[in-house]
Design a protein around this motif. Structure first.
Motif, PDB file in Angstrom:
ATOM      1  N   PHE A   1       7.977  -1.639 -31.432  1.00  0.00           N
ATOM      2  CA  PHE A   1       8.842  -0.664 -30.781  1.00  0.00           C
ATOM      3  C   PHE A   1       8.040   0.613 -30.541  1.00  0.00           C
ATOM      4  O   PHE A   1       7.470   1.176 -31.488  1.00  0.00           O
ATOM      5  CB  PHE A   1      10.050  -0.347 -31.669  1.00  0.00           C
ATOM      6  N   GLY A   2       8.015   1.047 -29.286  1.00  0.00           N
ATOM      7  CA  GLY A   2       7.343   2.302 -28.979  1.00  0.00           C
ATOM      8  C   GLY A   2       8.339   3.312 -28.457  1.00  0.00           C
ATOM      9  O   GLY A   2       8.791   4.201 -29.163  1.00  0.00           O
ATOM     10  N   CYS A   3       8.723   3.158 -27.195  1.00  0.00           N
ATOM     11  CA  CYS A   3       9.584   4.149 -26.543  1.00  0.00           C
ATOM     12  C   CYS A   3      11.032   3.694 -26.434  1.00  0.00           C
ATOM     13  O   CYS A   3      11.933   4.522 -26.349  1.00  0.00           O
ATOM     14  CB  CYS A   3       9.037   4.438 -25.148  1.00  0.00           C
ATOM     15  N   GLY A   4      11.233   2.390 -26.352  1.00  0.00           N
ATOM     16  CA  GLY A   4      12.585   1.875 -26.139  1.00  0.00           C
ATOM     17  C   GLY A   4      13.093   2.053 -24.722  1.00  0.00           C
ATOM     18  O   GLY A   4      14.261   1.800 -24.437  1.00  0.00           O
TER      19      GLY A   4
ATOM     20  N   LEU B   1       8.694   2.151 -20.998  1.00  0.00           N
ATOM     21  CA  LEU B   1       7.662   3.059 -20.493  1.00  0.00           C
ATOM     22  C   LEU B   1       6.302   2.885 -21.151  1.00  0.00           C
ATOM     23  O   LEU B   1       5.302   3.387 -20.636  1.00  0.00           O
ATOM     24  CB  LEU B   1       8.114   4.518 -20.705  1.00  0.00           C
ATOM     25  N   CYS B   2       6.222   2.204 -22.283  1.00  0.00           N
ATOM     26  CA  CYS B   2       4.951   2.191 -23.025  1.00  0.00           C
ATOM     27  C   CYS B   2       4.303   0.822 -23.143  1.00  0.00           C
ATOM     28  O   CYS B   2       3.107   0.719 -23.373  1.00  0.00           O
ATOM     29  CB  CYS B   2       5.140   2.777 -24.424  1.00  0.00           C
ATOM     30  N   GLY B   3       5.085  -0.246 -23.048  1.00  0.00           N
ATOM     31  CA  GLY B   3       4.523  -1.597 -23.094  1.00  0.00           C
ATOM     32  C   GLY B   3       4.310  -2.166 -24.478  1.00  0.00           C
ATOM     33  O   GLY B   3       3.903  -3.330 -24.604  1.00  0.00           O
ATOM     34  N   ALA B   4       4.595  -1.407 -25.529  1.00  0.00           N
ATOM     35  CA  ALA B   4       4.336  -1.898 -26.893  1.00  0.00           C
ATOM     36  C   ALA B   4       5.147  -3.155 -27.224  1.00  0.00           C
ATOM     37  O   ALA B   4       4.750  -3.957 -28.058  1.00  0.00           O
ATOM     38  CB  ALA B   4       4.655  -0.803 -27.912  1.00  0.00           C
ATOM     39  N   CYS B   5       6.281  -3.297 -26.543  1.00  0.00           N
ATOM     40  CA  CYS B   5       7.222  -4.379 -26.869  1.00  0.00           C
ATOM     41  C   CYS B   5       7.051  -5.595 -25.965  1.00  0.00           C
ATOM     42  O   CYS B   5       7.930  -6.454 -25.921  1.00  0.00           O
ATOM     43  CB  CYS B   5       8.641  -3.852 -26.706  1.00  0.00           C
ATOM     44  N   THR B   6       5.934  -5.682 -25.243  1.00  0.00           N
ATOM     45  CA  THR B   6       5.782  -6.728 -24.224  1.00  0.00           C
ATOM     46  C   THR B   6       5.753  -8.127 -24.829  1.00  0.00           C
ATOM     47  O   THR B   6       5.025  -8.399 -25.780  1.00  0.00           O
ATOM     48  CB  THR B   6       4.482  -6.492 -23.423  1.00  0.00           C
TER      49      THR B   6
ATOM     50  N   SER C   1      10.549  -6.140 -23.848  1.00  0.00           N
ATOM     51  CA  SER C   1      11.671  -6.691 -24.615  1.00  0.00           C
ATOM     52  C   SER C   1      12.648  -5.620 -25.070  1.00  0.00           C
ATOM     53  O   SER C   1      13.789  -5.928 -25.407  1.00  0.00           O
ATOM     54  CB  SER C   1      11.156  -7.495 -25.806  1.00  0.00           C
ATOM     55  N   CYS C   2      12.233  -4.349 -25.058  1.00  0.00           N
ATOM     56  CA  CYS C   2      13.160  -3.279 -25.459  1.00  0.00           C
ATOM     57  C   CYS C   2      14.257  -3.071 -24.430  1.00  0.00           C
ATOM     58  O   CYS C   2      15.279  -2.473 -24.732  1.00  0.00           O
ATOM     59  CB  CYS C   2      12.406  -1.970 -25.688  1.00  0.00           C
ATOM     60  N   GLN C   3      14.015  -3.520 -23.195  1.00  0.00           N
ATOM     61  CA  GLN C   3      14.996  -3.344 -22.121  1.00  0.00           C
ATOM     62  C   GLN C   3      15.439  -4.698 -21.559  1.00  0.00           C
ATOM     63  O   GLN C   3      15.872  -4.770 -20.412  1.00  0.00           O
ATOM     64  CB  GLN C   3      14.391  -2.479 -21.011  1.00  0.00           C
TER      65      GLN C   3
END
Ligand code: FES
Ligand code: FES
Length: 150
Positions: A37-40, A43-48, A58-60
Motif C-alpha cells: 500500500f502506497g497512496c491508495g 498514483l504510485c504503483g506500489a500495489c500493482t 489493486s488499491c483501486q
C-alpha cells in the motif's frame, strides 16, 4: 458477500463487501503482504498486480470487478519466464534500496516484457511511468529490464 478469487492459480474464497479494494483482500484477508500500500489513489504503483496479465492498481480495483479473471501477485510472478528473468536481473544489478516500491515495479515490468519482449527505453518509460520510487532507483530498474529482456 462471498467471492471466489483465482489468485496465483489457486481459488480463494473471501467474504467481503463488493467494493473492497483487491489490495485489502490480498493483504488483510489473505495475508499476502508482498503487494504494498502506497497512496491508495492509483498514483504510485506500489500495489500493482496482474489481472489476466494486465498490470492494474489493486488499491483501486474493487473485488467485485474481478470475476473469473486470473490474479497474479508478486508472490508468484517468479513462476513466469518474465518474472523469473526480472527477479534474477534485479538481484544481479542490486536494484533495490528500501524495497517498498519494488513489488509494484517488478509487476509492471513483467507485464511489459510479456507484451513487448525487447522494449526500448521509450517503451520502458511508458510502461513504468506510473511506478514511483522515492529512492530513485529508476536507472537501475531500466537496466534490469533490459538485462531481463536479453
Ligand atoms: S497504493 Fe495503489 S497506486 Fe499507490
Ligand atoms: S526502493 Fe525505496 S521507494 Fe523504491
Amino acid at each position: 458477500m462471498a467471492f471466489t478469487l483465482k489468485i496465483n492459480g489457486t481459488p480463494h474464497e473471501v467474504d467481503v463487501d463488493g467494493d473492497t479494494p483487491l489490495l485489502w483482500v490480498l493483504r488483510d484477508v489473505l495475508g499476502m503482504t508482498g503487494t504494498k500500500f502506497g497512496c491508495g489513489l492509483a498514483l504510485c504503483g506500489a500495489c500493482t498486480v496482474h489481472v489476466d496479465g494486465q498490470a492494474v492498481r489493486s488499491c483501486q480495483t474493487p473485488v467485485d470487478s474481478i470475476g473469473d479473471s486470473a490474479v497474479t501477485t508478486i508472490e508468484a510472478i517468479g513462476e513466469t519466464p518474465q518474472g523469473k528473468a526480472l527477479q534474477q536481473a534485479w538481484l544481479e544489478l542490486e536494484v533495490v534500496q528500501c524495497g517498498y516500491c519494488q513489488s509494484g515495479q517488478i509487476m509492471s515490468a513483467a507485464a511489459l516484457l510479456a507484451e513487448t519482449p525487447k522494449p526500448t527505453d521509450a517503451d520502458i518509460d511508458a510502461a513504468m511511468s506510473g511506478n514511483v520510487c522515492r529512492c530513485g532507483t529508476y536507472q537501475r530498474i531500466r537496466a534490469a529490464i533490459h538485462k531481463a529482456a536479453a
